[in-house]
Design a protein around this motif. Structure first.
Motif, PDB file in Angstrom:
ATOM      1  N   ASP A   1     -10.964   4.747  14.840  1.00  0.00           N
ATOM      2  CA  ASP A   1      -9.915   5.148  13.947  1.00  0.00           C
ATOM      3  C   ASP A   1     -10.055   4.110  13.052  1.00  0.00           C
ATOM      4  OD1 ASP A   1      -8.800   7.330  16.333  1.00  0.00           O
ATOM      5  OD2 ASP A   1      -8.962   4.892  17.540  1.00  0.00           O
TER       6      ASP A   1
ATOM      7  N   ALA B   1      -8.348   2.706   9.353  1.00  0.00           N
ATOM      8  CA  ALA B   1      -6.919   2.752   8.810  1.00  0.00           C
ATOM      9  C   ALA B   1      -7.718   2.597   6.886  1.00  0.00           C
ATOM     10  CB  ALA B   1      -5.616   1.639   9.284  1.00  0.00           C
TER      11      ALA B   1
ATOM     12  N   ILE C   1       0.448   4.478  -0.165  1.00  0.00           N
ATOM     13  CA  ILE C   1       0.078   5.228   0.391  1.00  0.00           C
ATOM     14  C   ILE C   1      -1.150   4.264   1.424  1.00  0.00           C
ATOM     15  CG2 ILE C   1      -1.738   7.442   0.480  1.00  0.00           C
ATOM     16  CD1 ILE C   1      -1.305   7.990  -2.130  1.00  0.00           C
ATOM     17  N   THR C   2      -1.113   4.839   3.154  1.00  0.00           N
ATOM     18  CA  THR C   2      -1.999   4.696   4.192  1.00  0.00           C
ATOM     19  C   THR C   2      -1.934   5.830   4.274  1.00  0.00           C
ATOM     20  OG1 THR C   2       0.288   3.907   5.665  1.00  0.00           O
ATOM     21  CG2 THR C   2      -0.925   2.086   4.871  1.00  0.00           C
ATOM     22  N   ASP C   3      -3.475   5.853   5.863  1.00  0.00           N
ATOM     23  CA  ASP C   3      -3.122   7.378   5.685  1.00  0.00           C
ATOM     24  C   ASP C   3      -4.082   6.692   7.213  1.00  0.00           C
ATOM     25  OD1 ASP C   3      -4.725   9.885   6.530  1.00  0.00           O
ATOM     26  OD2 ASP C   3      -6.637   9.478   6.647  1.00  0.00           O
ATOM     27  N   HIS C   4      -3.961   7.157   8.040  1.00  0.00           N
ATOM     28  CA  HIS C   4      -4.935   6.873   9.487  1.00  0.00           C
ATOM     29  C   HIS C   4      -5.132   7.981  10.656  1.00  0.00           C
ATOM     30  CE1 HIS C   4      -2.414   3.159  10.177  1.00  0.00           C
ATOM     31  NE2 HIS C   4      -1.907   3.805   9.079  1.00  0.00           N
ATOM     32  N   ASP C   5      -6.628   8.931  10.814  1.00  0.00           N
ATOM     33  CA  ASP C   5      -7.503   9.307  10.988  1.00  0.00           C
ATOM     34  C   ASP C   5      -8.539   9.111  12.548  1.00  0.00           C
ATOM     35  OD1 ASP C   5      -8.534  11.819  11.238  1.00  0.00           O
ATOM     36  OD2 ASP C   5      -9.952  12.046   8.415  1.00  0.00           O
TER      37      ASP C   5
ATOM     38  N   LYS D   1      -9.023   2.840  -2.708  1.00  0.00           N
ATOM     39  CA  LYS D   1      -9.145   2.627  -1.932  1.00  0.00           C
ATOM     40  C   LYS D   1      -9.437   1.174  -1.255  1.00  0.00           C
ATOM     41  CE  LYS D   1      -9.190   7.598  -1.691  1.00  0.00           C
ATOM     42  NZ  LYS D   1     -10.137   8.837  -0.802  1.00  0.00           N
TER      43      LYS D   1
ATOM     44  N   GLY E   1      -6.101   2.011   3.327  1.00  0.00           N
ATOM     45  CA  GLY E   1      -4.692   2.334   2.466  1.00  0.00           C
ATOM     46  C   GLY E   1      -4.996   1.754   0.824  1.00  0.00           C
TER      47      GLY E   1
ATOM     48  N   TYR F   1       0.761  -1.294   0.111  1.00  0.00           N
ATOM     49  CA  TYR F   1      -0.253  -0.156   0.004  1.00  0.00           C
ATOM     50  C   TYR F   1       1.057   1.427  -0.004  1.00  0.00           C
ATOM     51  CZ  TYR F   1      -3.595  -2.903   1.012  1.00  0.00           C
ATOM     52  OH  TYR F   1      -5.194  -4.285   0.979  1.00  0.00           O
TER      53      TYR F   1
END
Length: 75
Positions: free
Chosen positions: A39, A41, A18-22, A50, A43, A16
């Motif tokens: 939360d 996660a 690009i990963t995003d943890h929001d 996505k 990818g 992955y």
């Protein structure tokens, strides 16, 4: 609920880029209304799709939370 079972059963991609943890704050009814941190996660695959890699629910985003969350996301 079926979508969650399908997502959990599929094998993850090998990479992955690009990963995003929001963090999303939501009001949850647990006897009384409380604010919880959700939360997710996310990818992005090499095909630019996505995918939800996981999610958890906690009281907030403390240092203890991130020390547990990051190793789980990497594994």
């Amino acid at each position: 609920m079926t979508e969650d079972k399908t997502r959990q059963a599929r094998p993850p991609d090998s990479a992955y880029p690009i990963t995003d943890h929001d963090c999303l704050h939501a009001k949850v009814c647990e006897g009384a209304v409380r604010v919880k941190a959700i939360d997710p996660a996310i990818g992005v695959t090499l095909a630019e799709k996505k995918e939800i890699l996981g999610r958890s629910r906690s009281q907030g985003q403390s240092t203890k939370f991130w020390l547990k969350a990051v190793p789980r996301a990497i594994a």
